[in-house]
Design an enzyme around this catalytic site. Structure first.
Site, PDB file in Angstrom:
ATOM      1  N   HIS A   1       3.551   3.268  -5.875  1.00  0.00           N
ATOM      2  CA  HIS A   1       3.280   3.680  -4.491  1.00  0.00           C
ATOM      3  C   HIS A   1       3.700   2.538  -3.580  1.00  0.00           C
ATOM      4  O   HIS A   1       3.129   1.459  -3.650  1.00  0.00           O
ATOM      5  CB  HIS A   1       1.794   3.937  -4.276  1.00  0.00           C
ATOM      6  CG  HIS A   1       1.197   4.914  -5.224  1.00  0.00           C
ATOM      7  ND1 HIS A   1      -0.147   4.963  -5.468  1.00  0.00           N
ATOM      8  CD2 HIS A   1       1.742   5.881  -6.000  1.00  0.00           C
ATOM      9  CE1 HIS A   1      -0.413   5.918  -6.335  1.00  0.00           C
ATOM     10  NE2 HIS A   1       0.724   6.485  -6.672  1.00  0.00           N
TER      11      HIS A   1
ATOM     12  N   ASP B   1      -4.923   7.312  -9.036  1.00  0.00           N
ATOM     13  CA  ASP B   1      -3.712   7.983  -9.527  1.00  0.00           C
ATOM     14  C   ASP B   1      -3.290   7.329 -10.842  1.00  0.00           C
ATOM     15  O   ASP B   1      -3.309   6.107 -10.982  1.00  0.00           O
ATOM     16  CB  ASP B   1      -2.588   7.881  -8.502  1.00  0.00           C
ATOM     17  CG  ASP B   1      -1.354   8.690  -8.894  1.00  0.00           C
ATOM     18  OD1 ASP B   1      -1.498   9.670  -9.650  1.00  0.00           O
ATOM     19  OD2 ASP B   1      -0.249   8.342  -8.447  1.00  0.00           O
TER      20      ASP B   1
ATOM     21  N   SER C   1       0.267   0.578  -8.001  1.00  0.00           N
ATOM     22  CA  SER C   1       0.176   0.783  -6.560  1.00  0.00           C
ATOM     23  C   SER C   1       0.022  -0.578  -5.900  1.00  0.00           C
ATOM     24  O   SER C   1       0.902  -1.420  -6.049  1.00  0.00           O
ATOM     25  CB  SER C   1      -1.007   1.720  -6.258  1.00  0.00           C
ATOM     26  OG  SER C   1      -1.120   1.975  -4.886  1.00  0.00           O
TER      27      SER C   1
END
Length: 189
Positions: free
Chosen positions: A39, A132, A12
């Site tokens: 992400h 995540d 991310s």
């Protein structure tokens, strides 16, 4: 032949730089497909693919609905969709609810690919600002996959790799500059 059928990578915040570094050092003879979930916050993943392709010695492309998972290719999860791997080793895209505030979700990709490849894969969790990927990494490990986690001290954002270590543990916890070498050792025939 080695036991690993695929490589998964999740990241991310700070992920673009981390992915560029790893892909630049991966051996171009890696035979496994590489699935990437990053992400980005962008509505379009085309720019991410273009930026990664400038550094990668392997081809980089956006994963598309029903397209086959191909060895020696970096497949990037599209923005706004969960990336799944079907048992037929084709991609499926989903607009199901966000997981860990994310779509695409690293957890979803890791779990789906683990099922499709029957656990014979290497999963890499790198820099990021949320958790995540941690549950997905635990799923990979429970199904006899191999987990590589970026040392949180070398991550631009340490929350994601730290969550991975806390929830799943790792088979290898290495700094960013050692991830590609670890994958080359594990995955080259």
């Amino acid at each position: 032949m080695n036991a690993w059928n695929a490589i998964l990578m999740g990241c991310s915040a700070g992920g673009l730089t981390a992915l560029q570094h790893v892909l630049a050092e991966l051996d171009p003879d890696i035979p496994q497909p590489i699935l990437v979930c990053c992400h980005t916050g962008s509505a379009d993943v085309a720019l991410l693919c273009e930026l990664l392709a400038r550094h990668s010695r392997l081809p980089v492309e956006e994963a598309r609905e029903r397209a086959p998972v191909r060895g020696g290719v970096v497949h990037v999860a599209p923005s706004g969709y969960h990336l799944l791997v079907e048992p037929t080793l084709r991609f499926a895209l989903s607009v199901d609810d966000k997981v860990a505030y994310s779509r695409p979700s690293i957890d979803v990709m890791f779990e789906s690919a683990t099922d499709a490849f029957q656990g014979h894969l290497v999963a890499v969790l790198m820099t990021g600002a949320n958790a995540d990927g941690a549950e997905g990494l635990a799923y990979v490990r429970r199904h006899h996959g191999y987990a590589v986690v970026q040392d949180p001290a070398s991550a631009e954002a340490s929350a994601m790799p730290q969550a991975g270590l806390d929830i799943a543990g790792a088979d290898a916890c290495v700094p960013l500059n050692a991830i590609a070498g670890t994958l080359n050792r594990l995955c080259l025939p």
